[in-house]
Structure formats: structure tokens, C-alpha cells
Design an enzyme around this catalytic site. Structure first.
Site, PDB file in Angstrom:
ATOM      1  N   SER A 185      54.568  41.925  96.871  1.00 34.38           N
ATOM      2  CA  SER A 185      54.062  43.236  96.443  1.00 34.38           C
ATOM      3  C   SER A 185      52.542  43.312  96.365  1.00 34.38           C
ATOM      4  O   SER A 185      51.990  44.399  96.295  1.00 34.38           O
ATOM      5  CB  SER A 185      54.663  43.606  95.094  1.00 34.38           C
ATOM      6  OG  SER A 185      54.274  42.675  94.118  1.00 34.38           O
ATOM      7  N   HIS A 213      60.948  44.670  96.283  1.00 30.30           N
ATOM      8  CA  HIS A 213      60.121  45.672  96.978  1.00 30.30           C
ATOM      9  C   HIS A 213      60.636  45.985  98.384  1.00 30.30           C
ATOM     10  O   HIS A 213      60.074  46.838  99.060  1.00 30.30           O
ATOM     11  CB  HIS A 213      58.663  45.219  97.036  1.00 30.30           C
ATOM     12  CG  HIS A 213      57.952  45.392  95.733  1.00 30.30           C
ATOM     13  ND1 HIS A 213      57.348  46.574  95.360  1.00 30.30           N
ATOM     14  CD2 HIS A 213      57.795  44.546  94.682  1.00 30.30           C
ATOM     15  CE1 HIS A 213      56.830  46.445  94.151  1.00 30.30           C
ATOM     16  NE2 HIS A 213      57.084  45.226  93.719  1.00 30.30           N
ATOM     17  N   LYS A 243      63.076  50.066  91.551  1.00 31.65           N
ATOM     18  CA  LYS A 243      61.915  50.471  92.338  1.00 31.65           C
ATOM     19  C   LYS A 243      62.317  51.622  93.257  1.00 31.65           C
ATOM     20  O   LYS A 243      62.467  52.735  92.787  1.00 31.65           O
ATOM     21  CB  LYS A 243      61.325  49.251  93.031  1.00 31.65           C
ATOM     22  CG  LYS A 243      60.662  48.377  91.952  1.00 31.65           C
ATOM     23  CD  LYS A 243      60.130  47.072  92.376  1.00 31.65           C
ATOM     24  CE  LYS A 243      59.411  46.435  91.186  1.00 31.65           C
ATOM     25  NZ  LYS A 243      59.539  44.993  91.117  1.00 31.65           N
TER      26      LYS A 243
HETATM   27  C1  LIG Z   1      59.651  44.147  89.956  1.00 30.08           C
HETATM   28  C2  LIG Z   1      60.185  42.847  90.384  1.00 30.08           C
HETATM   29  C3  LIG Z   1      61.227  42.231  89.674  1.00 30.08           C
HETATM   30  C4  LIG Z   1      61.740  42.775  88.381  1.00 30.08           C
HETATM   31  O1  LIG Z   1      62.544  43.894  88.567  1.00 30.08           O
HETATM   32  P1  LIG Z   1      62.878  44.887  87.367  1.00 30.08           P
HETATM   33  O2  LIG Z   1      64.123  45.543  87.814  1.00 30.08           O
HETATM   34  O3  LIG Z   1      61.720  45.813  87.216  1.00 30.08           O
HETATM   35  O4  LIG Z   1      63.093  44.026  86.157  1.00 30.08           O
HETATM   36  C5  LIG Z   1      61.745  41.048  90.177  1.00 30.08           C
HETATM   37  N1  LIG Z   1      61.257  40.494  91.313  1.00 30.08           N
HETATM   38  C6  LIG Z   1      60.257  41.055  92.019  1.00 30.08           C
HETATM   39  C7  LIG Z   1      59.776  40.404  93.276  1.00 30.08           C
HETATM   40  C8  LIG Z   1      59.684  42.247  91.567  1.00 30.08           C
HETATM   41  O5  LIG Z   1      58.687  42.807  92.255  1.00 30.08           O
END
Ligand SMILES: *Cc1c(COP(=O)(O)O)cnc(C)c1O
Length: 395
Positions: A185, A213, A243
């Protein structure tokens, strides 16, 4: 308050504040859409993960309201007691179909999914090879498992192969896993799934891709693994519902045996209350929309390509992103923070990301265009970027 706690808090808070590292949280007055309102001001929003605009989509809201009327606001128990409703079962079947696997398991967040899933399979008798730029929740999940953690150079398949061979030759480990983000990300680069599958097959290594992502963004929404045609070749297809899917939650898609095991051993599944019915229903609706209508997905990529082209033409360093994520790499930490502050003052909400989240000297302002942005909004953001870029001598 305990004197020791009081001392700990005041010393550490003062330290952060004196270094300018204390993060004051901005409060949104309304939905997290393409424009947001903060302290009464409307800003073009380039900092959300709401890639497809589903977080405030009318169809998801309707699905959530109907599920609330039918099932209530809470699931009432953990999944393994009696907090599994037919709507949770439907969500997992929908996820498995979408990801191209036999089965899937849903968690309350992506973070606790990584904590639960990694430690359900890996133990202190095992080793985990982990890309050096992996997300914090992967790092914490690996630590919780007690397995030996071996850092692998970012996206370096030769380093992966060499370290995997070394771990096998040592004879110290029962199982070895390789784990990587699907889309990183901070830079928007995409994991080399073909290369990972090749090494993992050759050396019998468990493969785990965290596609937080990539879900909703890559592979017509179905993620990075499916994008490269490897739905059956990656053991853990992990993703989030938080997301692009627009709600909250995490999941693993994989074989029936893997999911059966996670359902009896992944601790957040056993000891933390299920996703709310509204949450599950909204996620099912999000997947239905992605499967039936490619237009949001197309718009997201169109907007990403447009923003990247415009910023690059102005002379900004936008790195090597292969996704809509558009970093503007500025370098110096203080200058990066100033750049972001000026953008916000001028009407663009784009946050700076600096060391230790990214390596020293690679500070950046990260832009997340979404399917909901109009051309006018993006052009206005680019105009402001040009103004601040010249003002601060970045371009
Ligand atoms: C945002 C993210 C998470 C966590 O996800 P949530 O559902 O917001 O707890 C896990 N791994 C990666 C690579 C992320 O970018």
C-alpha cells in the site's frame, strides 16, 4: 491513577509532542466520500481506502438496513457458540465463489484475521519467510505464532529461494510459510504471484497472500491471486472487507480442509463475537455488485491512470505503482509533512507518510483516487498539487 502509569504517559506523550510526532486525529463530519468535511471545510479526499465508493453506496446501506430489521444489530455470540447466522454462512459461500476456492472463513477485521489465521497453522516448530515490507498485522500474526521469522528482501524471488533452501537444509523446522502483501500500500506495487507460486511449489512451502489492497481492485475485484490465475495455487488467499468492499472484516479463502481447521483453531473466530448481520449483508451486496457490474472497477482504474499521468507530467516522482495508489515521493520528512499540510490548507486531503512507515528519505504524500471522484475533482487536486509543488520547490 497509578504513579508509574502517570509518569509513563506524561513522559512519552511529551516526548512525541516535542518531536512533532504526536498524531492529532482529524474528525470527519459525515461520510468518507470523494469529498469530506473536516472542521466545517470541504476537502477533496485522496486518503481513503474506499476504492469503489461502496462505503456509502445506497445499495449497501439498504442491504444493511434490511438485515438489521430481520436479524437485529448484533449476532449475540461468537461464531462457534450460536453467533453463526445464515447470513454469515452466505457471506462465506459468496467469498469462496468469488475467490475461486472451495471454502472461506470471515473474521471481524483484516487485522484479527492475520492474527488468527497465521497462528492457527504455524507454531514454534516452524519458520515463516516474510517480505520485509509486509503490513503490521502480518508481522504481529507471525510473532504470535511463535515461529522463527526470516525477513526476505522486498519482492526478491532469489532471496526467497535462497533463504527457503537454507531453512530447509537446517532441518530445524517442520513447516515453512512464505507470506506477502498482494498489493503493497505504500508504493502500490504488486506481488510477483507467478514467482511465488513457482518457488513455493518447488520447495513445498505454504503460501499466504494478504490481499487487503488487492481485493476489489485487482482481478476485476476478485484480487491479485485470481488476477494471475493462481486461485488454486496459493494456500491462503487472505483479504479484507474493510477497504474496496467498503464495510469491515477480513477473510481467508482456501481449501475446505484449511477452512475447517481455521474454524476450530483461529482464536478471533472462537473468542470474539461475529460480524454484525448488517455488516455481513452489506459485504454480500458489495460482491454481488462487483460480479454483475464492472463499471465501478473500470472507473477506479481510469481515475488512477488519469491522476498518475497528470502528476507525472507536472514532474512529480510517482514511483513505480502498478495500481491506482499514487504516491508522490518527496524525500525529506519535514518537507513531506509540510507539503501535506499545505495541500490540506488549499483543499486536498492527502496525508504524508514518513519514516518509520517507509524508509528514511523516502517520505511521500499518498493519493488514493476512487471510483467516485469526478474528473473535475481530480483536475482541481492536480491544480493545487502544481501550486504547492512550485511553492515548495518540489517541481
Ligand atoms: C489494512 C490492512 C490490513 C487490516 O485490515 P482491516 O480490515 O482494516 O483490519 C491487513 N493487511 C494489510 C496488508 C492491510 O493493508
Amino acid at each position: 491513577m497509578s504513579k508509574a502509569l502517570e509518569k509513563f504517559l506524561s513522559e512519552n506523550l511529551d516526548d512525541l509532542k516535542s518531536k512533532g510526532l504526536y498524531n492529532e486525529i482529524d474528525i470527519l463530519e459525515g461520510a468518507n466520500g470523494p469529498k469530506i468535511k473536516i472542521r466545517g471545510r470541504e476537502l477533496i479526499n485522496l486518503s481513503s481506502n474506499n476504492y469503489l465508493g461502496l462505503a456509502n453506496d445506497e445499495r449497501l446501506k439498504k442491504a444493511a438496513k434490511e438485515a438489521t430489521d430481520r436479524y437485529g444489530v448484533g449476532a449475540g455470540a461468537v461464531r462457534t457458540i450460536n453467533g453463526t447466522m445464515d447470513i454469515h454462512d452466505e457471506l462465506e459461500k459468496t467469498l469462496a465463489r468469488f475467490k475461486g476456492t472451495e471454502a472461506a472463513i470471515a473474521f471481524q477485521s483484516g487485522f484479527n484475521c492475520n492474527m488468527g489465521a497465521i497462528s492457527a497453522v504455524m507454531t514454534k516448530k516452524d519458520a515463516i519467510l516474510s517480505d520485509e515490507l509486509n503490513h503490521a498485522s502480518i508481522i504481529d500474526g507471525c510473532r504470535l505464532s511463535g515461529a522463527k521469522i526470516i525477513r526476505v528482501k522486498h519482492q526478491d524471488m532469489e532471496d526467497l529461494r535462497a533463504k527457503a533452501k537454507e531453512a530447509i537444509a537446517s532441518g530445524l523446522y517442520e513447516k515453512i510459510m512464505y507470506i506477502s502483501d498482494g498489493v503493497f500500500s505504500m508504493d502500490g506495487d504488486v506481488a510477483n504471484i507467478d514467482g511465488i507460486v513457482e518457488v513455493c511449489k518447488e520447495l513445498d512451502i505454504i503460501s499466504y497472500i494478504d490481499d487487503a489492497h488487492g481485493s476489489g481492485v485487482m482481478g476485476k475485484g476478485a484480487g491479485t491471486v485470481k488476477h494471475f490465475g493462481h486461485a488454486k495455487n496459493i494456500d491462503f488467499q487472505m483479504g479484507t472487507l474493510s477497504k474496496a468492499i467498503g464495510v469491515v472484516g477480513g477473510y481467508v479463502a482456501g481449501t475446505k480442509d484449511l477452512i475447517d481447521w481455521l474454524k476450530v483453531r483461529a482464536r478471533p473466530f472462537l473468542f470474539s463475537t461475529s460480524l454484525t448481520p448488517a455488516n455481513a449483508a452489506a459485504c454480500i451486496e458489495a460482491i454481488r455488485i462487483m460480479e454483475e457490474d464492472p463499471s465501478l472497477h473500470q472507473k477506479l482504474w481510469e481515475n488512477g491512470d488519469f491522476l498518475k499521468k497528470e502528476l507525472k507530467n507536472l514532474g512529480f516522482n510517482i514511483g513505480a505503482s502498478a495500481t491506482p495508489i499514487t504516491p508522490v515521493i518527496i524525500g525529506d520528512e519535514t518537507l513531506t509533512q509540510k507539503f501535506s499540510r499545505r495541500l490540506i490548507e488549499e483543499g486536498v486531503y492527502a496525508k504524508s507518510i514518513v519514516f518509520p512507515t517507509v524508509p528514511m528519505g523516502t517520505g511521500r504524500v499518498r493519493n488514493m483516487p476512487t471510483a467516485q471522484h469526478t474528473k473535475e475533482m481530480l483536475l482541481e487536486a492536480v491544480r493545487i498539487y502544481e501550486k504547492i509543488g512550485k511553492e515548495l520547490g518540489v517541481i
